[in-house]
Motif scaffolding. Structure first.
Motif, PDB file in Angstrom:
ATOM      1  N   CYS A   1       1.032  -1.229   0.143  1.00  0.00           N
ATOM      2  CA  CYS A   1       0.140   0.013  -0.105  1.00  0.00           C
ATOM      3  C   CYS A   1       0.618   1.258   0.143  1.00  0.00           C
ATOM      4  O   CYS A   1       1.117   1.908   0.996  1.00  0.00           O
ATOM      5  CB  CYS A   1      -0.892   0.028   1.301  1.00  0.00           C
ATOM      6  SG  CYS A   1      -2.216  -1.374   1.109  1.00  0.00           S
TER       7      CYS A   1
ATOM      8  N   ASP B   1      -0.893  -3.639  -3.757  1.00  0.00           N
ATOM      9  CA  ASP B   1      -1.141  -2.126  -3.925  1.00  0.00           C
ATOM     10  C   ASP B   1       0.395  -1.410  -3.893  1.00  0.00           C
ATOM     11  O   ASP B   1       0.835  -0.593  -3.196  1.00  0.00           O
ATOM     12  CB  ASP B   1      -2.139  -1.379  -2.845  1.00  0.00           C
ATOM     13  CG  ASP B   1      -3.375  -1.775  -3.097  1.00  0.00           C
ATOM     14  OD1 ASP B   1      -3.660  -2.385  -4.016  1.00  0.00           O
ATOM     15  OD2 ASP B   1      -4.025  -1.322  -2.072  1.00  0.00           O
TER      16      ASP B   1
ATOM     17  N   TYR C   1      -0.755   3.152  -6.441  1.00  0.00           N
ATOM     18  CA  TYR C   1      -2.297   3.438  -6.538  1.00  0.00           C
ATOM     19  C   TYR C   1      -2.404   4.215  -8.017  1.00  0.00           C
ATOM     20  O   TYR C   1      -1.532   4.455  -8.712  1.00  0.00           O
ATOM     21  CB  TYR C   1      -2.688   4.364  -5.372  1.00  0.00           C
ATOM     22  CG  TYR C   1      -2.907   3.468  -4.220  1.00  0.00           C
ATOM     23  CD1 TYR C   1      -1.925   3.093  -3.519  1.00  0.00           C
ATOM     24  CD2 TYR C   1      -4.288   3.070  -3.826  1.00  0.00           C
ATOM     25  CE1 TYR C   1      -2.031   2.526  -2.461  1.00  0.00           C
ATOM     26  CE2 TYR C   1      -4.397   2.214  -2.784  1.00  0.00           C
ATOM     27  CZ  TYR C   1      -3.110   1.858  -1.873  1.00  0.00           C
ATOM     28  OH  TYR C   1      -3.236   1.190  -0.969  1.00  0.00           O
TER      29      TYR C   1
ATOM     30  N   ASP D   1      -3.017  -4.570   2.914  1.00  0.00           N
ATOM     31  CA  ASP D   1      -4.246  -4.106   2.502  1.00  0.00           C
ATOM     32  C   ASP D   1      -4.997  -3.128   3.555  1.00  0.00           C
ATOM     33  O   ASP D   1      -5.618  -2.251   2.895  1.00  0.00           O
ATOM     34  CB  ASP D   1      -5.083  -5.367   2.185  1.00  0.00           C
ATOM     35  CG  ASP D   1      -6.292  -4.835   1.706  1.00  0.00           C
ATOM     36  OD1 ASP D   1      -6.643  -4.266   0.669  1.00  0.00           O
ATOM     37  OD2 ASP D   1      -7.279  -5.278   2.427  1.00  0.00           O
TER      38      ASP D   1
ATOM     39  N   HIS E   1      -4.365  -0.618   5.585  1.00  0.00           N
ATOM     40  CA  HIS E   1      -4.130   0.738   5.928  1.00  0.00           C
ATOM     41  C   HIS E   1      -3.882   0.752   7.532  1.00  0.00           C
ATOM     42  O   HIS E   1      -4.056   2.067   7.880  1.00  0.00           O
ATOM     43  CB  HIS E   1      -4.689   1.655   5.313  1.00  0.00           C
ATOM     44  CG  HIS E   1      -4.649   1.394   3.776  1.00  0.00           C
ATOM     45  ND1 HIS E   1      -5.319   2.195   2.820  1.00  0.00           N
ATOM     46  CD2 HIS E   1      -4.330   0.478   2.960  1.00  0.00           C
ATOM     47  CE1 HIS E   1      -5.164   1.855   1.530  1.00  0.00           C
ATOM     48  NE2 HIS E   1      -4.573   0.830   1.646  1.00  0.00           N
TER      49      HIS E   1
HETATM   50 FE   LIG Z   1      -4.308  -0.445  -0.320  1.00  0.00          FE
END
Ligand SMILES: [Fe+2]
Length: 876
Positions: free
Chosen positions: A393, A421, A424, A660, A662
């Motif tokens: 992420c 991720d 993004y 995932d 956050h």
């Molecule tokens: Fe994410």
């Protein structure tokens, strides 16, 4: 006979290049003008495009924004999209701090060959380009600088483009030259922008004094300055555009009525203020990723979009002593721009220096051999611990996160697990291109390249895996339905993007993984990657937990709104546990069943997937702080399939590594009751974008026992779960300082250390701005150490007789239920004396083995007893 074209005139070692970027000698007919302006210096530079073959990528010395909007055509650089602020940075030169002069010049014309006044747009330079963070790469995405250019109606400007004043009149020429000089004068710089005709005669000039600090930083060519109105633009549009220009300089979608497409050639930079940075080149070998498992080394070399006249292959060479042996030569995949090597019988016992080699071809016959170097580390089978970095992420707001990456480098993880991720959709600016598919592939690659540029110094000399998650395939959420195409809404399932595009993502991220368990492509020919990886005597199951998952919409009771967000406080999670729904899919479940039994080369086991198998956060979104009764994006759903997976994973006492969320959290799964299954780490995001929180007091279904955030809870789908540690980010992160903002949002770094001798797992977790080399700087609640056996924390009801095993110091024990034939669990015993425990009465078959030597022995009919039973001797 003519002399043959020279080959391999120069060799460049990109890893620690001392070479100067190509074509540094100023040979233009304009040399006298340049010399008149500034004295030549060591930093002099001229573009070498005239000898480059046609292609999208402009060369190692440049970064183009965005990649898909530029081409080399006929020895010139050409913008292919008449859109605002398309720009090209030169990487290998920058304006330094010295109070000296500089000049930059470029020839240009309209891409369609028309006269300069026969259309719209603007063209010129941006100098002194710097981003908010000191690394030069930050400026490629976030940089601002001093704009200076020419509008199509013949106006020159320095500073805000909206201030351009007509000067040159109509430009009835198809080609001209812009030259910008900066000369220190007292405390300021006198900037002069001159327009020249093809003979070098001055057509017009403007000058302006600017603060010295505006002349420190990168140098950029701009096609369509933000804020420039073309001939047809109204006053209001111009005003609006000027306002946009005042607030942003790059990557902005500014209002702009004047958009054109231009070519550029002979870009020159000179002067004593110019610093040479040959070490900043990027490509043609961007980065490498590798894995080593079961004696097979797989490596992917990532390349840029090369052209039809470019070399098509990459060589992998391995060093022994002082000589390099070519271990393989692979073709570059035309869409993924990767070359993947699979080398069986790898010499696993030594650190093996390698280099990837690629010949960059020039139209004059020259070939430059470029290298990317690294080391395939020896398999650390004899080292007591193995550390895995859990990295996910990254919205790249602090690109390239240089202090963070340096911090991780100091920690020196054995394995990098990029759990999803990797970027993004917004990463790198310039939005998202979804069609046409070839441009969309390049749009993906430029974001992927930013990930690679961030991590390549670590990926080059240690194994890494990369699990594509939803944003990696340009979706906010993904219910992959086995690779199917999206038909209606995202929440009804399937992939939004074309199958060949999805496969570019899967190929770039996972082609270097060990061979997939099932190589048969999924729906639409989607590539597979889930499968086993064994390294340093830890056996990993690398899962694809989005690729097969069923979609909520059409399968569960309608939510009345967004198909994945259940907001009804009276929601009964049992109504969503619809028979037949998939989490991992039958074949991936079959893989897991086999994996928990297979202990070849392994002392401990762990699952790695994108997300954890509980619905953990309660609260979503900055500003809105939305309490969701249930979120179908979590892998707490579908419950039955989730329970099957969790029941399987715990049979191997496997820990679970994921990203995932956050929101960093360490949770223990429950299936039938609290703490009866694996512990899972949802590692922190590298750069949090969308925030989530765990606020059990605001979510009555979690059944909080008190105000604390740790302890036993019930998740949205009715699963027991236990929070061992969690860090909620701030609801109001401090804006202003990009780094502090990310730290406030609970960005950070997570590491899992497997201690094979003690059979423990230590989970560490640092805030974004912490020193990761120190233990006492971790997030509150971390580090946490758990015992391997806790991963199957079900209540023990009895013990089978002790086994005294001969023939293996650390035998593998499989306990089977004789009535059902099912595996109860399997593990590597820490010593030759092991007393199996069980969770229910009955008869058990125990298999004792040394799977690496193929030796095994079985004892049948064992029954648990609370009393001491006579030990049983077993020889294998
Ligand atoms: Fe994410």
């Amino acid at each position: 006979m003519a002399n043959p074209a020279p080959r391999l005139t120069r060799r460049r070692f990109l890893s620690n290049s001392a070479a100067i970027a190509a074509g540094v000698v100023v040979t233009s007919r304009l040399t006298p003008i340049l010399q008149a302006a500034t004295a030549p210096g060591a930093g002099d530079f001229v573009s070498n495009w005239k000898s480059c073959p046609d292609r999208v990528w402009l060369g190692p010395e440049y970064w183009s924004n965005p990649l898909q909007d530029w081409r080399l055509v006929g020895g010139r650089l050409e913008c292919t999209n008449a859109a605002p602020d398309r720009n090209v940075h030169v990487l290998v030169r920058a304006l330094g701090e010295k109070a000296e002069s500089f000049t930059t010049a470029v020839r240009f014309g309209r891409a369609d060959g028309a006269s300069l006044s026969a259309g719209k747009g603007s063209v010129g330079f941006r100098v002194g380009v710097r981003g908010p963070l000191p690394d030069f790469r930050n400026a490629l995405v976030f940089g601002r600088g001093l704009d200076a250019g020419l509008t199509s109606d013949g106006a020159l400007f320095i500073g805000a483009a909206g201030t351009a004043k007509p000067a040159a009149g109509r430009l009835d020429v198809s080609e001209a030259e812009l030259r910008l000089t900066g000369v220190p004068a007292g405390g300021v710089y006198r900037i002069t922008l001159t327009l020249l005709d093809v003979r070098g005669a001055e057509l017009a000039a403007v000058a302006k004094d600017v603060p010295r600090e505006q002349c420190v930083g990168g140098l950029v060519l701009v096609n369509n300055f933000p804020g420039v109105s073309g001939p047809v633009a109204g006053k209001a549009a111009a005003k609006k555009a000027a306002k946009a220009a005042a607030t942003t300089t790059s990557g902005a979608g500014a209002v702009n009525a004047g958009l054109g497409r231009f070519w550029f050639a002979d870009w020159r930079v000179s002067g004593a203020k110019v610093e040479a940075h040959p070490e900043r080149t990027f490509g043609p070998l961007f980065f490498s990723q590798y894995t080593l498992s079961g004696g097979i080394m797989k490596m992917t070399a990532q390349l840029p979009p090369i052209g039809p006249k470019d070399a098509r292959t990459v060589r992998l060479q391995v060093q022994t002593g002082s000589s390099w042996r070519t271990a393989g030569e692979e073709r570059i995949h035309p869409e993924a721009r990767t070359a993947t090597f699979r080398i069986p019988n790898w010499e696993v016992g030594r650190d093996a220096p390698y280099r990837l080699a690629y010949n960059l071809t020039y139209t004059d016959g020259r070939q430059e051999e470029h290298f990317w170097t690294g080391t395939v580390r020896r398999d650390p089978v004899d080292v007591p611990t193995l550390s895995v970095a859990d990295i996910s992420c990254n919205i790249h707001e602090a690109f390239p996160n240089a202090p963070y990456v340096q911090n991780v480098a100091k920690v020196n993880p054995d394995v990098l697990a990029f759990t999803g991720d990797q970027f993004y959709e917004s990463t790198g600016g310039f939005g998202v291109i979804r069609t046409p598919v070839d441009a969309a592939m390049i749009d993906y690659l430029r974001k992927w390249y930013l990930h690679g540029w961030t991590w390549r110094e670590l990926m080059r000399d240690r194994p890494s895996i990369s699990l594509p998650d939803d944003h990696d395939v340009y979706q906010g959420n993904l219910w992959g339905e086995g690779g199917a195409a999206k038909t209606t809404t995202q929440e009804a399932g399937g992939y939004d993007m074309a199958a060949e595009w999805v496969n570019v993502v899967y190929r770039t991220q996972t082609a270097h993984h060990p061979d997939p368990y099932d190589p048969t492509p999924a729906k639409r020919g989607t590539l597979q990657y889930y499968g086993p990886l064994t390294y340093g005597r830890i056996s990993f199951a690398v899962l694809a937990d989005r690729q097969y998952k069923s979609a909520p919409e059409g399968n569960v009771p309608p939510t009345g709104g967004r198909g994945d967000h259940e907001t009804n406080p009276n929601f009964d999670p049992k109504t969503a546990d619809v028979p037949g729904l998939t989490l991992l899919g039958a074949k991936q479940e079959e893989f897991l069943e086999k994996w928990v039994e297979d202990w070849r080369g392994a002392d401990m086991k762990a699952v790695i997937s994108q997300t954890i198998f509980s619905a953990f956060p309660t609260t979503h979104g900055r500003g809105e702080s939305m309490i969701l009764r249930a979120d179908y994006d979590t892998n707490g759903w579908p419950q039955t399939a989730r329970n099957r997976a969790v029941r399987t994973i715990r049979k191997a006492f496997a820990f679970h590594i994921a990203g995932d969320q956050h929101i960093p959290g360490l949770v223990q799964y429950g299936v039938d009751e609290h703490r009866d299954a694996s512990v899972a780490f949802a590692g922190p995001a590298v750069n949090v974008g969308y925030p989530r929180w765990f606020e059990p007091l605001l979510a009555p279904w979690t059944k909080p026992n008190g105000p604390g955030l740790t302890g036993d809870f019930t998740d949205s789908f009715g699963h027991p779960f236990t929070v061992l540690a969690v860090k909620n980010g701030a609801k109001e992160p401090r804006a202003g300082d990009a780094m502090q903002f990310l730290d406030d949002k609970a960005s950070g770094f997570g590491l899992v250390r497997f201690d094979k001798q003690r059979q423990t797992i230590r989970v560490e977790c640092w805030p974004f701005l912490a020193d990761f080399t120190k233990t006492d700087t971790q997030m509150p609640g971390w580090p946490i150490e758990i015992k391997m056996l806790e991963n199957y924390g079900r209540k023990v009801t009895g013990h089978l007789p002790s086994l005294t095993i001969r023939g293996a110091a650390k035998p593998v024990i499989h306990v089977y239920d004789e009535a059902t034939g099912e595996l109860v669990y399997a593990l590597r015993a820490a010593s030759p004396n092991f007393r199996p425990h069980v969770f229910a009465p009955g008869k058990y078959r125990v298999r004792v083995s040394d799977p690496d030597r193929g030796n095994a022995s079985e004892v049948r009919g064992l029954q648990p007893s609370v009393d001491d039973q006579k030990p049983i001797a077993v020889s294998i």
